[in-house]
Motif scaffolding. Structure first.
Motif, mmCIF file in Angstrom:
data_model
loop_
_atom_site.group_PDB
_atom_site.id
_atom_site.type_symbol
_atom_site.label_atom_id
_atom_site.label_comp_id
_atom_site.label_asym_id
_atom_site.label_seq_id
_atom_site.Cartn_x
_atom_site.Cartn_y
_atom_site.Cartn_z
ATOM 1 N N PRO A 68 0.825 -1.210 0.000
ATOM 2 C CA PRO A 68 0.000 0.000 0.000
ATOM 3 C C PRO A 68 0.862 1.265 0.000
ATOM 4 N N VAL A 69 0.390 2.263 -0.713
ATOM 5 C CA VAL A 69 1.136 3.512 -0.849
ATOM 6 C C VAL A 69 0.322 4.644 -0.220
ATOM 7 N N ALA A 70 1.006 5.475 0.558
ATOM 8 C CA ALA A 70 0.326 6.618 1.180
ATOM 9 C C ALA A 70 0.002 7.658 0.114
ATOM 10 N N ASP A 71 -1.119 8.326 0.277
ATOM 11 C CA ASP A 71 -1.541 9.331 -0.687
ATOM 12 C C ASP A 71 -2.254 10.467 0.055
ATOM 13 N N PHE A 72 -1.488 11.456 0.438
ATOM 14 C CA PHE A 72 -2.043 12.593 1.171
ATOM 15 C C PHE A 72 -2.348 13.733 0.206
ATOM 16 N N PRO A 73 -3.333 14.551 0.541
ATOM 17 C CA PRO A 73 -3.642 15.671 -0.361
ATOM 18 C C PRO A 73 -2.448 16.621 -0.456
ATOM 19 N N PRO A 74 -2.182 17.134 -1.656
ATOM 20 C CA PRO A 74 -1.009 17.984 -1.855
ATOM 21 C C PRO A 74 -1.021 19.239 -0.980
ATOM 22 N N GLU A 75 -2.216 19.699 -0.617
ATOM 23 C CA GLU A 75 -2.288 20.923 0.182
ATOM 24 C C GLU A 75 -1.995 20.682 1.661
ATOM 25 N N CYS A 97 -8.469 3.926 10.149
ATOM 26 C CA CYS A 97 -9.228 4.769 9.232
ATOM 27 C C CYS A 97 -8.337 5.788 8.531
ATOM 28 N N VAL A 98 -7.335 6.298 9.239
ATOM 29 C CA VAL A 98 -6.378 7.217 8.598
ATOM 30 C C VAL A 98 -5.626 6.468 7.504
ATOM 31 N N PHE A 99 -5.201 5.257 7.846
ATOM 32 C CA PHE A 99 -4.490 4.437 6.853
ATOM 33 C C PHE A 99 -5.350 4.217 5.610
ATOM 34 N N LEU A 100 -6.605 3.807 5.829
ATOM 35 C CA LEU A 100 -7.457 3.483 4.684
ATOM 36 C C LEU A 100 -7.873 4.722 3.893
ATOM 37 N N SER A 101 -8.023 5.833 4.590
ATOM 38 C CA SER A 101 -8.472 7.050 3.907
ATOM 39 C C SER A 101 -7.374 7.666 3.059
ATOM 40 N N TRP A 145 -0.411 6.692 9.927
ATOM 41 C CA TRP A 145 -0.690 5.846 8.758
ATOM 42 C C TRP A 145 0.037 4.509 8.869
ATOM 43 N N GLU A 146 1.301 4.570 9.266
ATOM 44 C CA GLU A 146 2.102 3.342 9.396
ATOM 45 C C GLU A 146 1.533 2.430 10.483
ATOM 46 N N LYS A 147 1.086 3.036 11.573
ATOM 47 C CA LYS A 147 0.468 2.227 12.634
ATOM 48 C C LYS A 147 -0.816 1.596 12.119
ATOM 49 N N GLY A 148 -1.603 2.421 11.437
ATOM 50 C CA GLY A 148 -2.878 1.933 10.899
ATOM 51 C C GLY A 148 -2.674 0.787 9.928
ATOM 52 N N LYS A 149 -1.599 0.852 9.167
ATOM 53 C CA LYS A 149 -1.313 -0.205 8.197
ATOM 54 C C LYS A 149 -1.101 -1.543 8.906
ATOM 55 N N VAL A 150 -0.326 -1.504 9.982
ATOM 56 C CA VAL A 150 -0.058 -2.726 10.738
ATOM 57 C C VAL A 150 -1.351 -3.237 11.384
#
Ligand code: HEC
Length: 119
Positions: free
Chosen positions: A18-25, A101-105, A38-43
């Motif tokens: 999975p690759v993180a994708d945060f809004p550019p802003e 949820c942060v990870f998935l979002s 995000w990393e915690k959420g992934k695990v």
């Protein structure tokens, strides 16, 4: 022959990461903080959700795209019977759910919608 084996191996080991994708802003410092969550959420996703939700596509197990509005910590717990029975507080705390949820979002979408798990 060696080339054939190499080709086979690369095929068998195709791994979905999975690759993180945060809004550019999103500001840099906030992104740094979110990345840790995000990393915690992934695990945590791998420990608590993957068994039912990951989907096999070809040779890979992928994480499907969940509908955004359904990704609410509390709602998740009671959204269906499987969740009510399999997501007690002792298994996933509210904080852990929000990290998942942060990870998935903020994840690069796979383009494959969530299918009801086969059980
Ligand atoms: C025991 C199996 C099981 C586990 C474990 C599980 N789920 Fe589910 N999940 C389901 C089922 C069954 C549904 C309902 C499918 C339906 O109604 O189409 C569902 C639905 C959902 C939905 C609604 C998706 C949509 O687009 O409608 C979300 C979001 C979700 N799960 C997230 C999670 C998360 C996050 C975890 C881990 C904390 C998790 N699930 C753990 C079985 C499970």
């Amino acid at each position: 022959m060696a080339a054939a084996i190499a080709a086979l191996m690369s095929c068998a080991t195709r791994k979905y990461t999975p690759v993180a994708d945060f809004p550019p802003e999103m500001a840099e410092n906030i992104r740094t903080e979110y990345m840790k969550i995000w990393e915690k959420g992934k695990v945590l996703y791998g420990m608590n959700c993957a068994e039912c939700h990951n989907q096999k596509v070809g040779r890979r197990m992928i994480i499907p795209d969940f509908s955004r509005e359904k990704l609410e910590g509390y709602e998740l717990r009671v959204s269906n019977r499987q969740h009510e029975e399999n997501m007690p507080d002792e298994r996933v705390t509210a904080e852990e759910l929000s990290q998942i949820c942060v990870f998935l979002s903020f994840r690069k979408k796979t383009g494959i919608p969530m299918q009801p798990p086969v059980r």
